[in-house]
Design a protein around this motif. Structure first.
Motif: not given
Lengths: 487, 489
Positions: A437-453
């Protein structure tokens, strides 16, 4: 008895057909140069062997300031074959054929020499192209005729100082199939392994080795050999590079004496490595190398057959210098002439080095194998519990861990087998790390940040290769397309 | 028999595609050979058989990467060095060093003689059209060239000048006033289709006795001012990307240049002694309606930081002046740091006593913020480089972190330049301007080498005024970090 013919192929066998590697011709010339330098009076300053490679003109010159050859002796010394006046005990060469080594690789071979006190210098030219044509032609001719046709000797007035003395070999219009005689780095690498060059000044153990070798090996001497203005050194350094991207250090030197009942046959040194693995073959220092008059005999593997497995020699670093004068190199210089003394030397080597090191390397390698297995098990269990606790990254990862756990069997301890069984079940029940469930709480920007990392990590962690780069670019494209679509 | 040919460009960054290799590709494809092009040391092609490998080279300061690339591919060729051909700029400038380091005797100069690469025919490779197709092979491998939608070529070769900072006189010693670009472009269209732009790499086209023919050729190819291309009506663009010689520009030639869509027009302003000629040339361009100009400013050669500032400032002032003209010409300055022609890495001492490592780095920091060119806007320039030569000098001497973080976060809301500075920058400026010229020299000698030790050594000996400024250099990271922390956290 009728007259015996010495046919044209004799010269062919002694020159063009003699060596397998064109660089061996250089070895012969350097050997002659060092012999000539040895004949200088003791107090002679700075002797040097200078090699100049000219790529534009496809030529090469080896020049020394040794004693040279007096003009009255040039003809007999440089045209006769197999009739050297050198002393076989104290000279490195003595057969009188080495200077022919260059004939096979150039159109013209020129010797220029002058000895001290003369006002002239002498040029001896071998038209090697013509020579090869005559040998390959249909006519049957004898060696005498061949040499007469293809050579000339000329004396000229010398404009420099009367006290000068030198010997130069020039190979003009070189053609060898791989261009090795014009390949400066290849020549440098070859000479640094073969020629009687000194150790690098910054090789810490070099001085100690020099001291011991000078004490025990009468023929041990170093020469100043310069290739296109850069001095040649043996490639030994304190840090030794190993095959698997790791290094080892030479901290101590072990000296070895090989003797028969009365005499020392050879004396050598070994760097005390940890025997982690084989030494990098491109380093130019792998294996114990056999030297005679400080020139390499054969190649780096001449002694390898004296180990239980030839590869074991490549775990070691060191040199073995011959001491006993009865050990005579054969004419190709790839081994000794066969003799009882050679047999004795090699048996001693097997006894003192070959067998002891073979068994040591084998034991160490076995131990490392066991350690590795233990490490692997540890890592596997750790990965499994990570997946159980936090979820798996991809189903591929989960399946891989399960299959590894399935491989834990009778070879391992009962405890390990038991643990593996239990883990298999738990891993199979584990969750996808991104589905929580954790992942669903993230904003799009956060997800993109993770992808960038993620991309950052991939770029820095994976070894650079086209395949890896392609993978990263593909990931990047997938992500940016996704990003654009959503915009 | 069909041969397998590998073309390699070492892994340095380039804007322009490798023209020499593209021509070699055309040559081998003409012969029916298979050609593969890769960028850098490519492990995939290592396990394949190659009949020949060609390696192009560029700037001498890429020496290390270039040598490693050559070594990599000679190993790939099992050390058959005779199958490996190395050419291009670096190879022509440092042939002997390259020979000693790699065992390969490089090909010097242009491929204008079939013997240079042992051809079995009489084709002059330099005259062949470039093969654009090979660029796509590399682009799929995560490297992308710019300037590929362009005809790349020359309408003249060589240069009549022999400037010490330029390699052209070594590389192309003979000046050739005319090369037929119509033939080239037709060939490219046949092979690779039409392109939007025409990039001419002429080194001094204004010196050509056939300048008029060249302009006629360009127009005949459809590159007239205002011309468009393709269904989307993209503008046609011509670029003499090596720049034009201001000394040779006159009214007549400018009039002709105005007939083609030069975008941008490039001039060089290499020395302050050329000021008059340069300004006249720019005014002439403005008079004839040239909108965009992009001018090379050489520094670290025989110039000084203050005249470097002045040359950029001249451009800024001209931009101001042109704002009231019909054309509204805008000039971008392109500072180009001089690197000696035989330099094997980027930072070598050029013997210029007015510039030092620290100053050069400071310029780089300023330029990094702007990503290369100096924008035409006056306010922006004054903020970046200082309002006069003295302020420029103060910025050059400033700790690198100060230069990088000069402005407060809400600087756009503040009118004066001083007001936009961080407090430590203001302190630095005050401290610097209070120094006597002797003290300034002391300060510069301490920071010149960009070496912490040297700053520390001078610090002990210095008087209070200099000491304070050296302290900033020793503590730059701390000072900047402390000032960055927002107060409300």
């Amino acid at each position: 008895m009728s007259k015996i013919t010495f046919g044209k192929y004799i010269l062919d066998s002694l020159s063009i057909g003699m060596y397998s590697d064109p660089l061996m011709a250089l070895r012969e010339y350097i050997q002659n140069s060092t012999d000539s330098i040895d004949l200088l009076p003791k107090d002679t300053p700075q002797s040097v062997v200078e090699i100049t490679v000219d790529g534009r003109n496809r030529s090469l010159e080896i020049s020394d300031n040794g004693v040279g050859i007096p003009s009255r002796k040039v003809k007999s010394t440089l045209l006769n074959i197999g009739a050297s006046e050198k002393d076989p005990i104290n000279s490195r060469g003595f057969r009188g054929i080495g200077r022919l080594g260059g004939l096979g690789y150039c159109d013209t071979l020129v010797f220029i020499t002058k000895s001290k006190g003369e006002r002239t210098y002498t040029t001896c030219t071998w038209e090697s192209r013509l020579l090869r044509q005559l040998i390959n032609g249909r006519r049957s001719i004898d060696t005498y005729f061949l040499i007469d046709k293809a050579t000339s000797v000329k004396r000229s007035a010398y404009s420099g100082l009367e006290k000068d003395h030198f010997f130069k070999v020039q190979m003009l219009n070189i053609h060898d199939s791989r261009n090795d005689l014009l390949n400066v780095p290849a020549i440098r690498s070859y000479l640094s392994q073969v020629a009687p060059a000194p150790f690098y000044p910054d090789f810490v153990s070099g001085k100690e080795i020099d001291r011991e070798l000078l004490k025990h090996v009468p023929s041990y001497k170093n020469y100043n050999i310069v290739l296109n203005k850069e001095q040649i050194f043996k490639q030994y350094r304190s840090t030794v590079s190993l095959c698997r991207d790791s290094n080892d250090e030479i901290e101590n030197i072990q000296f070895v004496e090989l003797r028969d009942d009365t005499n020392m046959l050879a004396f050598g040194w070994l760097g005390n490595l940890n025997l982690f693995g084989t030494v990098n073959p491109t380093s130019g220092v792998d294996g114990i190398r056999l030297r005679c008059g400080n020139i390499l005999l054969g190649n780096k593997d001449t002694l390898s057959a004296l180990f239980k497995e030839t590869r074991f020699n490549h775990y070691l670093v060191g040199e073995l210098h011959t001491v006993d004068k009865r050990l005579i190199p054969n004419s190709r210089r790839d081994d000794f002439e066969d003799s009882a003394i050679k047999g004795k030397l090699f048996s001693e080597f097997i006894k003192e080095i070959g067998i002891p090191f073979s068994s040591k390397i084998r034991v160490l390698s076995k131990e490392r194998g066991i350690d590795k297995e233990r490490d692997n098990m540890g890592t596997l269990f750790k990965q499994a519990s990570a997946v159980i606790n936090h979820g798996y990254l991809s189903s591929h990862q989960r399946d891989r861990i399960v299959s590894h756990l399935n491989n834990v069997n009778g070879r391992h301890s009962a405890q390990e087998v038991q643990l593996a069984k239990q883990l298999i079940e738990e891993v199979s029940d584990a969750q996808d790390i991104l589905s929580t469930q954790k992942i669903a709480k993230r904003t799009k920007a956060q997800v993109i940040d993770v992808l960038k990392m993620t991309l950052d990590i991939l770029c820095t962690e994976i070894p650079p290769s086209t395949a890896a780069n392609n993978l990263v670019s593909r990931l990047y494209r997938v992500i940016t397309e996704k990003e654009h679509n959503e915009d | 028999m069909k041969k397998r040919i590998l073309l390699v460009e070492p892994a340095y960054k380039t804007k322009y595609p490798p023209l020499g290799l593209m021509k070699i590709s055309t040559y081998h494809k003409m012969k029916g050979d298979e050609v593969v092009f890769v960028k850098g040391r490519n492990t995939d092609v290592q396990y394949q058989y190659w009949d020949r490998v060609y390696i192009g080279t560029l700037f001498t300061w890429t020496w290390k990467e270039t040598v490693e690339t050559i070594r990599f591919y000679t190993t790939t060729l099992f050390n058959y060095t005779g199958k490996c051909f190395v050419g291009g700029i670096l190879a022509s400038l440092l042939p002997d060093d390259l020979f000693n380091e790699t065992g390969i005797q490089p090909i010097e100069g242009l491929l204008d003689n079939p013997r240079k690469i042992e051809q079995d025919d009489e084709i002059i490779i330099d005259e062949l059209p470039p093969d654009y197709d090979i660029l796509e092979q590399v682009e799929s491998n995560s490297f992308k060239y710019a300037n590929t939608d362009a005809y790349l070529g020359y309408a003249s070769r060589g240069c009549i000048r022999k400037c010490e900072f330029c390699a052209v006189s070594t590389f192309e010693p003979k000046y050739i006033p005319y090369v037929d670009i119509k033939k080239l472009v037709t060939n490219i269209i046949d092979k690779s289709g039409e392109k939007q732009r025409l990039i001419l790499m002429d080194n001094n086209v204004l010196a050509s006795s056939r300048f008029d023919d060249i302009i006629d050729d360009i127009k005949e190819l459809g590159f007239e001012k205002g011309a468009t291309f393709g269904p989307t009506k993209r503008k046609r663009i011509v670029d003499f990307n090596q720049g034009l010689d201001a000394r040779l520009l006159n009214e007549r030639k400018m009039k002709r240049l105005a007939e083609i869509p030069l975008e941008p027009m490039r001039l060089a302003f290499d020395s302050i002694s050329m000021k008059k000629t340069y300004v006249e040339a720019v005014r002439l361009a403005n008079k004839y309606g040239q909108k965009e100009m992009s001018n090379y400013i050489l520094y670290n050669f025989d110039d000084r930081p203050d005249d470097f500032y002045e040359r950029m400032r001249i451009n800024i002032d001209l931009n101001e002046e042109f704002r009231s003209t019909l054309t509204r010409t805008s000039i971008y300055s392109f500072p180009m740091r001089y690197i000696p022609l035989n330099a094997k890495h980027r930072y070598v001492d050029t013997g210029n006593q007015y510039w030092n490592n620290k100053f050069l780095r400071s310029v780089q920091v300023i330029l990094n913020v702007m990503k290369g060119p100096v924008m035409p806007g006056k306010q922006f320039f004054l903020q970046a480089f200082g309002r006069d030569k003295d302020e420029f000098e103060a910025i050059l001497s400033m700790p690198g972190e100060f230069i990088r973080n000069r402005l407060v976060s809400n600087w756009k809301d503040i009118d004066t330049i001083e007001g936009r500075w961080m407090p430590y920058v203001r302190d630095w400026m005050n401290g610097f301007h209070q120094l006597s010229s002797v003290e300034k020299e002391l300060l510069v000698s301490a920071i010149a080498t960009c070496d912490h030790k040297s700053v520390e050594n001078q610090y002990v000996k210095a008087n209070n005024g200099v000491k304070r400024l050296l302290e900033y250099h020793l503590e730059e990271d701390k000072i900047v970090a402390a000032a960055q922390i927002p107060r409300n956290e």
